[in-house]
Scaffold this active site. Structure first.
Site, PDB file in Angstrom:
ATOM      1  N   ASP A   1       6.482 -62.536  30.760  1.00 25.84           N
ATOM      2  CA  ASP A   1       5.867 -61.317  30.075  1.00 25.84           C
ATOM      3  C   ASP A   1       4.257 -61.216  30.608  1.00 25.84           C
ATOM      4  O   ASP A   1       3.873 -62.097  31.237  1.00 25.84           O
ATOM      5  CB  ASP A   1       6.188 -61.205  28.546  1.00 25.84           C
ATOM      6  CG  ASP A   1       5.814 -59.699  28.201  1.00 25.84           C
ATOM      7  OD1 ASP A   1       5.446 -59.009  28.708  1.00 25.84           O
ATOM      8  OD2 ASP A   1       6.362 -59.623  26.796  1.00 25.84           O
TER       9      ASP A   1
HETATM   10  C1  NOJ Z   1       4.187 -56.454  27.104  1.00 25.94           C
HETATM   11  C2  NOJ Z   1       5.611 -56.405  26.500  1.00 25.94           C
HETATM   12  O1  NOJ Z   1       5.874 -57.505  25.839  1.00 25.94           O
HETATM   13  C3  NOJ Z   1       6.614 -56.323  27.190  1.00 25.94           C
HETATM   14  O2  NOJ Z   1       7.552 -55.864  26.710  1.00 25.94           O
HETATM   15  C4  NOJ Z   1       6.282 -55.217  28.551  1.00 25.94           C
HETATM   16  O3  NOJ Z   1       7.407 -55.037  29.249  1.00 25.94           O
HETATM   17  C5  NOJ Z   1       5.139 -55.606  29.332  1.00 25.94           C
HETATM   18  N1  NOJ Z   1       4.040 -55.814  28.477  1.00 25.94           N
HETATM   19  C6  NOJ Z   1       4.622 -54.825  30.458  1.00 25.94           C
HETATM   20  O4  NOJ Z   1       3.976 -53.992  29.835  1.00 25.94           O
END
Ligand code: NOJ
Length: 748
Positions: free
Chosen positions: A269
């Site tokens: 993530d």
């Molecule tokens: C953080 C989030 O937890 C995730 O779900 C998302 O896809 C990513 N950022 C990218 O934006």
């Protein structure tokens, strides 16, 4: 003739052509080029030297770049100017729509119709791929029992089976028939794993989960997504039992790769590798890079950990180059599967395909189908022909941005059709529409507008009160400890009620809210999880009876936040709730011993406000008894459970019929009910449909110790098995998780 071993050798040498291409490419890559493929950077505020980095083979993927011209130019640099010409893959969070926004995933789950989820994902893929996005970070299939958690909005609710079915439908929708088709986007099953267990419903928080619980509750939707062919996975931010998912080899290698045989790609993530430092799991970015690579994270999203440190870690022997090769294989496999080597560019000559009539039509139906009717006293709904005027009140009645909901970077509020706009344009010639918001936004505490709203109510036959939460109150890092209607919305409802006019409360929210008091005041309650671009027409269709509500709750709705976690698939205590005495009924001076000793809250009792799976219709459905093809299920065999359901009311309508099972006695305590199937059937008024479900041993299996006789062994990880135990089972075919009469059968 081939002997068995000669046949095996021939099969081996006929290696998949994609794997052969990967072999050939990998053999020509330097260590730095390999690590470059494992690096994902953001396109927002493109780094000055982005082009140079791509040319040098230091970038494998870019997220958040949306200009197709820029995408093609960056791709040209990758393909024509980098040494090996490996294309980039462009990614974006396209969660419940790109331009045409569908209901938030929780709302899609409330439709209990996988086709709604598949259609939403398909339209999102078609629209986003038209600008060059070929990888989305969806579906989010974290199951959760905590409505305080803001990201419940992005989830499919509390149940692993429902989330599995809906998540797999989304994967199919995003990826289309062929991943290599230019209109397909790679799906990403996220967040692996147990992010929804976050302590106190606070985002990114710690979790403590026994392996049994992890396997039984949190992992099944991910297995279903892998089986549906999800091209990628994303790890989660939380730690599980002290190990952050970015550094969790048990999850990312043992379970995902070794047990499930997954050959897709695993991305971190955003910054989650680096975040292992504040977690207190790593001293510095270098250690974090090593732990993540060793744990099986193939790509570093915006962490600069891999690009800064992996080469040194390999040279020092902390990370084996074998692991790097495996990760790069996974990245290249994704790019081959997407057809990017053959067709790297986005076609910019095509016509704009956003907001097509077909897409808007499907979004409108989705909005209608995901609305859940919770109460309808005196059949206030649908608004009928005798109604001459409606007062349209409330902060969500005309709030184009809020109805889009959370996690929608690209939704355009100017394309939203609000309930007020829809009611005016669709019914303005039939009823007088008196609009008066009363409050200007959901948290508005001022009482100034209440008088005018009541005046509007007095002049109308029916009040349509659109209340709820602004979009910004749910989603990532948008958690609430108090999940009641914010601002002065309850005051406004009380005032409206006092006008004596029938009040329809339409809640538009990103989570289940504690609306017990408000539901008591309103004559009808329609619950809509932020329903997207076409929320207005979809809700108007339901309110005025063009569509019959068929949504059902994908979550248990608590009476009060202190009941959380409250969920239907709970286990029984040794003293299940009985003879409940509520706090106001306890006489002063009552002795401790006189109230009984069972399991409930003095102030909330033991039931939710509305149970999982609940939702009313304008018609009535009468369920006949559950009939079983046999009262015994043989190992390896199957059994059919069926039920006749009659539409006894006045409307043709769809009904989400639910199948629940209970294992009476297990070597470990089993939930009182578990959803094992559902089927949304359309039944005309006066007609009867026979609904059948086939149950097999597998549907009764659960994770437990191999040693059936000894519950203590449940704590010994290595002995876990997923099997069904012999004994008696109850089976319900029911309209929700709290009703129905079961039939009983036994497994040999
Ligand atoms: C953080 C989030 O937890 C995730 O779900 C998302 O896809 C990513 N950022 C990218 O934006």
């Amino acid at each position: 003739m081939f002997s068995a071993s000669a046949f095996a050798m021939a099969a081996c040498s006929e290696k998949d052509p994609v794997e052969q291409k990967i072999d050939s490419l990998l053999s020509r890559m330097t260590l730095e080029e390999k690590i470059g493929q494992m690096n994902q950077l953001t396109g927002i505020g493109l780094a000055d030297d982005m082009t140079a980095q791509i040319r040098a083979g230091k970038v494998g993927s870019i997220l958040n770049e949306l200009d197709p011209g820029v995408i093609n130019e960056l791709q040209r640099v990758a393909v024509e100017e980098s040494r090996l010409g490996i294309p980039l893959v462009f990614a974006r969070d396209v969660i419940h729509g790109f331009k045409t926004i569908f209901p938030i995933p929780l709302g899609q789950a409330a439709s209990w119709n996988p086709q709604v989820a598949e259609d939403g994902a398909r339209i999102a893929a078609i629209e986003s791929s038209s600008v060059g996005i070929r990888w989305t970070f969806a579906p989010m299939i974290d199951v959760t029992r905590d409505p305080r958690w803001g990201r419940i909005a992005e989830s499919c609710g509390e149940d692993p089976y429902l989330a599995s079915v809906m998540g797999a439908a989304m994967v199919r929708g995003f990826q289309g028939n062929e991943l290599s088709d230019p209109s397909s986007v790679a799906a990403c099953a996220k967040h692996f794993a147990a992010y929804g267990a976050t302590e106190s419903g606070k985002d990114y928080n710690t979790t403590w989960i026994p392996e049994l619980q992890l396997r039984e509750y949190y992992l099944p939707p991910f297995k279903a997504a892998a089986d549906a062919g999800a091209a990628t996975f994303m790890c989660s931010f939380n730690d599980i039992n002290g190990v952050p998912s970015s550094g969790n080899a048990f999850l990312n290698r043992t379970v995902l790769r070794d047990e499930w045989g997954y050959d897709g790609m695993m991305v971190s993530d955003w910054g989650s590798i680096e975040q292992m430092i504040p977690h207190g799991f790593c001293h510095d970015l270098k250690e974090a890079a090593g732990k993540a690579a060793n744990a099986g994270i193939d790509m570093d999203m915006m962490g600069y950990a891999y690009i800064s440190h992996l080469a040194d870690l390999v040279k020092e022997g902390t990370v084996s180059e074998k692991y790097i090769d495996e990760s790069v294989r996974n990245v290249l496999r994704l790019k081959f599967r997407l057809g990017l080597f053959d067709n790297p560019y986005v076609d910019v000559t095509g016509e704009d395909i956003f907001y097509s009539d077909e897409s808007l039509g499907k979004a409108r139906r989705a909005a209608a189908e995901s609305a859940v009717l919770l109460k309808n006293d005196r059949k206030v709904l649908p608004v009928g022909a005798s109604v001459r005027s409606v007062a349209v009140v409330g902060p969500l009645a005309d709030s184009p941005a809020d109805q889009i909901g959370t996690w929608c970077f690209d939704g355009e509020p100017e394309h939203s059709v609000t309930p007020l706009a829809a009611i005016r344009s669709m019914y303005g010639d039939k009823v007088r529409v008196i609009a008066e918001p009363g409050l200007s936004y959901s948290r508005d505490k001022s009482a100034e507008g209440i008088r005018k709203a009541c005046e509007a109510a007095r002049n109308a036959d029916v009040v349509l009160y659109f209340a709820g939460e602004e979009a910004v109150l749910s989603g990532e890092a948008r958690c609430r400890a108090d999940i009641s209607l914010p601002g002065a919305q309850t005051e406004l409802l009380k005032a409206l009620k006092n006008t004596g006019k029938p009040v329809v409360l339409v809640v538009m929210a990103g989570r289940p809210l504690t609306i017990g008091y408000e539901a008591g005041l309103a004559d009808a309650v329609l619950y809509s999880f932020h329903a997207g671009t076409m929320a207005g027409p979809g809700l108007a269709d339901v309110i005025f009876g063009k569509e019959v509500p068929s949504g059902k709750l994908p979550v248990t709705m608590p009476r009060m936040v202190g009941q959380v976690p409250i969920y239907y698939a709970h286990k029984n205590t040794g003293r299940p709730a009985a003879d409940i005495t509520l706090i106001d009924d306890i006489e002063v001076g009552t002795k401790q011993t006189s109230l009984g000793f069972t399991s409930y809250h003095l102030d909330a009792g033991d039931s939710p406000l509305y149970p999982f799976g609940y939702g009313k219709s304008y018609t009535e459905f009468s369920y006949g008894p559950v009939t079983l093809s046999s009262d015994r299920l043989a190992r390896g065999g199957s059994l059919t459970a069926s039920c006749e359901i009659t539409n006894t009311g006045d409307f043709d309508a769809a009904e989400a019929v639910q199948l629940y099972v209970r294992d009476h006695v297990g070597s470990l305590v089993r939930p009182v009910k578990e959803l094992k199937g559902f089927n949304k059937v359309f039944i005309r008024k006066g007609e009867t449909a026979k609904v059948e479900f086939v149950l097999s041993e597998d549907d009764l299996a659960y994770w437990h110790s191999a040693e059936l006789s000894d519950g203590d062994l449940a704590f010994a990880h290595s002995t876990l098995v997923h099997t069904a135990e012999p004994g008696e089972f109850s089976v319900w075919i029911a309209p929700d998780s709290a009703s129905g009469v079961p039939a009983v059968f036994s497994l040999e």
